[in-house]
Motif scaffolding. Sequence first.
Motif, PDB file in Angstrom:
ATOM      1  N   LEU A  54       5.692 -48.184  18.782  1.00  0.00           N
ATOM      2  CA  LEU A  54       6.389 -46.745  18.937  1.00  0.00           C
ATOM      3  C   LEU A  54       7.005 -46.694  19.356  1.00  0.00           C
ATOM      4  N   PRO A  55       8.480 -46.312  18.643  1.00  0.00           N
ATOM      5  CA  PRO A  55       9.557 -45.901  19.544  1.00  0.00           C
ATOM      6  C   PRO A  55      10.046 -44.934  20.753  1.00  0.00           C
ATOM      7  N   ASP A  56      11.115 -45.404  21.065  1.00  0.00           N
ATOM      8  CA  ASP A  56      11.418 -44.279  22.301  1.00  0.00           C
ATOM      9  C   ASP A  56      11.192 -42.481  21.767  1.00  0.00           C
ATOM     10  N   GLU A  57      11.321 -41.504  22.317  1.00  0.00           N
ATOM     11  CA  GLU A  57      11.271 -39.998  21.639  1.00  0.00           C
ATOM     12  C   GLU A  57      12.405 -40.089  21.649  1.00  0.00           C
ATOM     13  N   SER A  58      13.447 -40.609  22.586  1.00  0.00           N
ATOM     14  CA  SER A  58      15.023 -39.739  22.149  1.00  0.00           C
ATOM     15  C   SER A  58      15.576 -40.610  21.125  1.00  0.00           C
ATOM     16  N   LEU A  59      14.657 -42.054  21.185  1.00  0.00           N
ATOM     17  CA  LEU A  59      15.242 -42.827  19.477  1.00  0.00           C
ATOM     18  C   LEU A  59      14.757 -42.248  18.490  1.00  0.00           C
ATOM     19  N   LEU A  60      13.457 -41.998  18.455  1.00  0.00           N
ATOM     20  CA  LEU A  60      12.905 -41.277  17.367  1.00  0.00           C
ATOM     21  C   LEU A  60      13.303 -39.996  17.200  1.00  0.00           C
ATOM     22  N   ALA A  61      14.094 -39.163  18.080  1.00  0.00           N
ATOM     23  CA  ALA A  61      14.282 -37.849  17.507  1.00  0.00           C
ATOM     24  C   ALA A  61      15.802 -38.017  16.322  1.00  0.00           C
ATOM     25  N   ASP A  62      16.771 -39.048  17.491  1.00  0.00           N
ATOM     26  CA  ASP A  62      17.874 -39.638  16.631  1.00  0.00           C
ATOM     27  C   ASP A  62      18.167 -39.977  15.172  1.00  0.00           C
ATOM     28  N   ARG A  63      16.376 -40.870  15.534  1.00  0.00           N
ATOM     29  CA  ARG A  63      16.335 -40.675  13.737  1.00  0.00           C
ATOM     30  C   ARG A  63      16.089 -39.388  13.566  1.00  0.00           C
ATOM     31  N   ILE A  64      15.638 -39.002  13.315  1.00  0.00           N
ATOM     32  CA  ILE A  64      14.810 -37.996  12.795  1.00  0.00           C
ATOM     33  C   ILE A  64      16.217 -37.188  12.315  1.00  0.00           C
ATOM     34  N   GLN A  65      16.977 -36.658  12.925  1.00  0.00           N
ATOM     35  CA  GLN A  65      18.483 -36.372  12.481  1.00  0.00           C
ATOM     36  C   GLN A  65      19.121 -36.945  11.817  1.00  0.00           C
ATOM     37  N   GLN A  66      19.118 -38.553  12.189  1.00  0.00           N
ATOM     38  CA  GLN A  66      20.261 -39.401  11.028  1.00  0.00           C
ATOM     39  C   GLN A  66      18.704 -39.054   9.425  1.00  0.00           C
ATOM     40  N   GLU A  67      18.208 -39.000   8.979  1.00  0.00           N
ATOM     41  CA  GLU A  67      17.326 -38.344   8.146  1.00  0.00           C
ATOM     42  C   GLU A  67      17.217 -37.393   7.265  1.00  0.00           C
ATOM     43  N   ALA A  68      17.267 -37.308   6.931  1.00  0.00           N
ATOM     44  CA  ALA A  68      16.561 -35.692   5.931  1.00  0.00           C
ATOM     45  C   ALA A  68      14.825 -35.956   6.078  1.00  0.00           C
ATOM     46  N   VAL A  69      14.458 -34.771   6.859  1.00  0.00           N
ATOM     47  CA  VAL A  69      13.093 -34.475   6.639  1.00  0.00           C
ATOM     48  C   VAL A  69      12.510 -32.775   6.835  1.00  0.00           C
ATOM     49  N   LEU A  70      11.800 -32.692   5.779  1.00  0.00           N
ATOM     50  CA  LEU A  70      11.549 -31.935   5.344  1.00  0.00           C
ATOM     51  C   LEU A  70      10.204 -31.065   5.817  1.00  0.00           C
ATOM     52  N   VAL A  71       9.925 -30.327   6.353  1.00  0.00           N
ATOM     53  CA  VAL A  71       8.389 -30.010   6.673  1.00  0.00           C
ATOM     54  C   VAL A  71       8.009 -29.286   5.245  1.00  0.00           C
ATOM     55  N   VAL A  72       7.112 -28.788   4.783  1.00  0.00           N
ATOM     56  CA  VAL A  72       6.596 -28.160   3.688  1.00  0.00           C
ATOM     57  C   VAL A  72       5.051 -27.689   4.634  1.00  0.00           C
ATOM     58  N   THR A  73       5.196 -26.019   3.929  1.00  0.00           N
ATOM     59  CA  THR A  73       3.914 -24.912   4.670  1.00  0.00           C
ATOM     60  C   THR A  73       3.603 -24.331   3.689  1.00  0.00           C
ATOM     61  N   THR A  74       2.272 -24.206   3.687  1.00  0.00           N
ATOM     62  CA  THR A  74       1.273 -22.704   3.037  1.00  0.00           C
ATOM     63  C   THR A  74       1.001 -21.621   3.730  1.00  0.00           C
ATOM     64  N   SER A  75       0.927 -20.513   2.949  1.00  0.00           N
ATOM     65  CA  SER A  75       1.178 -18.955   3.681  1.00  0.00           C
ATOM     66  C   SER A  75      -0.688 -19.456   3.879  1.00  0.00           C
ATOM     67  N   ALA A  76      -1.179 -19.834   3.791  1.00  0.00           N
ATOM     68  CA  ALA A  76      -2.992 -19.989   4.537  1.00  0.00           C
ATOM     69  C   ALA A  76      -2.704 -21.006   4.151  1.00  0.00           C
ATOM     70  N   ASP A  77      -4.260 -21.849   4.552  1.00  0.00           N
ATOM     71  CA  ASP A  77      -4.742 -23.215   4.702  1.00  0.00           C
ATOM     72  C   ASP A  77      -6.371 -23.398   4.389  1.00  0.00           C
ATOM     73  N   THR A  78      -6.103 -22.924   2.948  1.00  0.00           N
ATOM     74  CA  THR A  78      -7.819 -23.304   1.495  1.00  0.00           C
ATOM     75  C   THR A  78      -7.523 -23.867   1.298  1.00  0.00           C
ATOM     76  N   PRO A  79      -8.494 -24.637   0.707  1.00  0.00           N
ATOM     77  CA  PRO A  79      -8.121 -26.310  -0.666  1.00  0.00           C
ATOM     78  C   PRO A  79      -7.733 -25.434  -1.475  1.00  0.00           C
ATOM     79  N   GLN A  80      -7.362 -24.266  -2.024  1.00  0.00           N
ATOM     80  CA  GLN A  80      -5.708 -24.297  -2.998  1.00  0.00           C
ATOM     81  C   GLN A  80      -4.454 -24.439  -2.477  1.00  0.00           C
ATOM     82  N   ASP A  81      -4.667 -24.024  -0.863  1.00  0.00           N
ATOM     83  CA  ASP A  81      -3.480 -23.802  -0.303  1.00  0.00           C
ATOM     84  C   ASP A  81      -2.686 -25.818  -0.154  1.00  0.00           C
TER      85      ASP A  81
END
Length: 317
Positions: A225-252
């Motif tokens: 596992l990478p160091d937290e700070s190195l991982l944070a740097d890598r996240i900034q270098q990449e394009a990372v998208l979090v996908v969310t839904t309005s609820a948490d049902t099977p249809q969501d």
Amino acid sequence: MSVTRALADGGHGQDSWSAAESAVLGEAVHCAPSVHNTRPWELTVHGRTAELRERPGLPAQHDPEGRDPRISFGAALANLVLAIGGLGWAAEVATGLAGDLVTATVTGTHRSRPTDAENRRRRALADRWSHRHAFDRRELPEGTRDVLLDALAAPGVTGRWISGPDEALAVARSLDYAARVFRGNTEYQRELTLWTNPRGHGVRPDAFGAVGLAAVGLTTSRTRLPDESLLADRIQQEAVLVVTTSADTPQDHVRAGAAMEQAWLEATSRDLAASVMTQPLHLEEVRTGLAQRLGLTAVPQLLMRFGLPAEPEVGER
């Protein structure tokens, strides 16, 4: 690829999918990404209708709510709709539940021409793959992030790019925590070993990344596992998208998977690589903690990485 054709009307005629059209639909669904490459669905075609049904699977230690199969199901549904559009039909979609399993009925209602975006994504079906290794350090072309968000847009589904050092560190801490939990979970590691398969269904050995986000997305007992700070740097270098839904049902979960696939195919059509992470979000404390740290009012379902591939195209579907 497994497609069942109901032959009540002889399997031909103007009101039915032909054998060739059925094959097109089956191939499109076959190309969808799925958890551990299991393709947890069945496709049946009859008349001018195609029906997807989630297949029951074994309970997973790392996914007790069964989100991953339903996200996979949503991706298959997106591909099916694109394929029906490519055959020149408007698609009407109805989803539901049969017991604990999701179902979707897609009917070609009338002749219609697909949009340029739909054609572009449909042509990318066979080219989409999972890039679980490092990306090239170049930035995405200008405007690409907006285009990918537009492709993701769907009722009940939103996307949010990780931006700035504070958000990158928050995500890094969540992913690091989840990776350490799963690395030390013997039941999870046993399941992952069972699913690792160099041929056919399963996780290919080369799917496990060794650097940055790739190392924490799918964690084995041997992952460094990478160091937290190195991982944070890598996240900034990449394009990372979090996908969310309005609820948490099977249809969501299905909606999240369908939206994910639209964005992924859009990226593929633009010669970009991508991969998806769901494993960390199976831990409730990670899901709620990430939402709090990012100020999200919706439910995180998955993380997506986008970039330019830095090495030969070796990945899992």
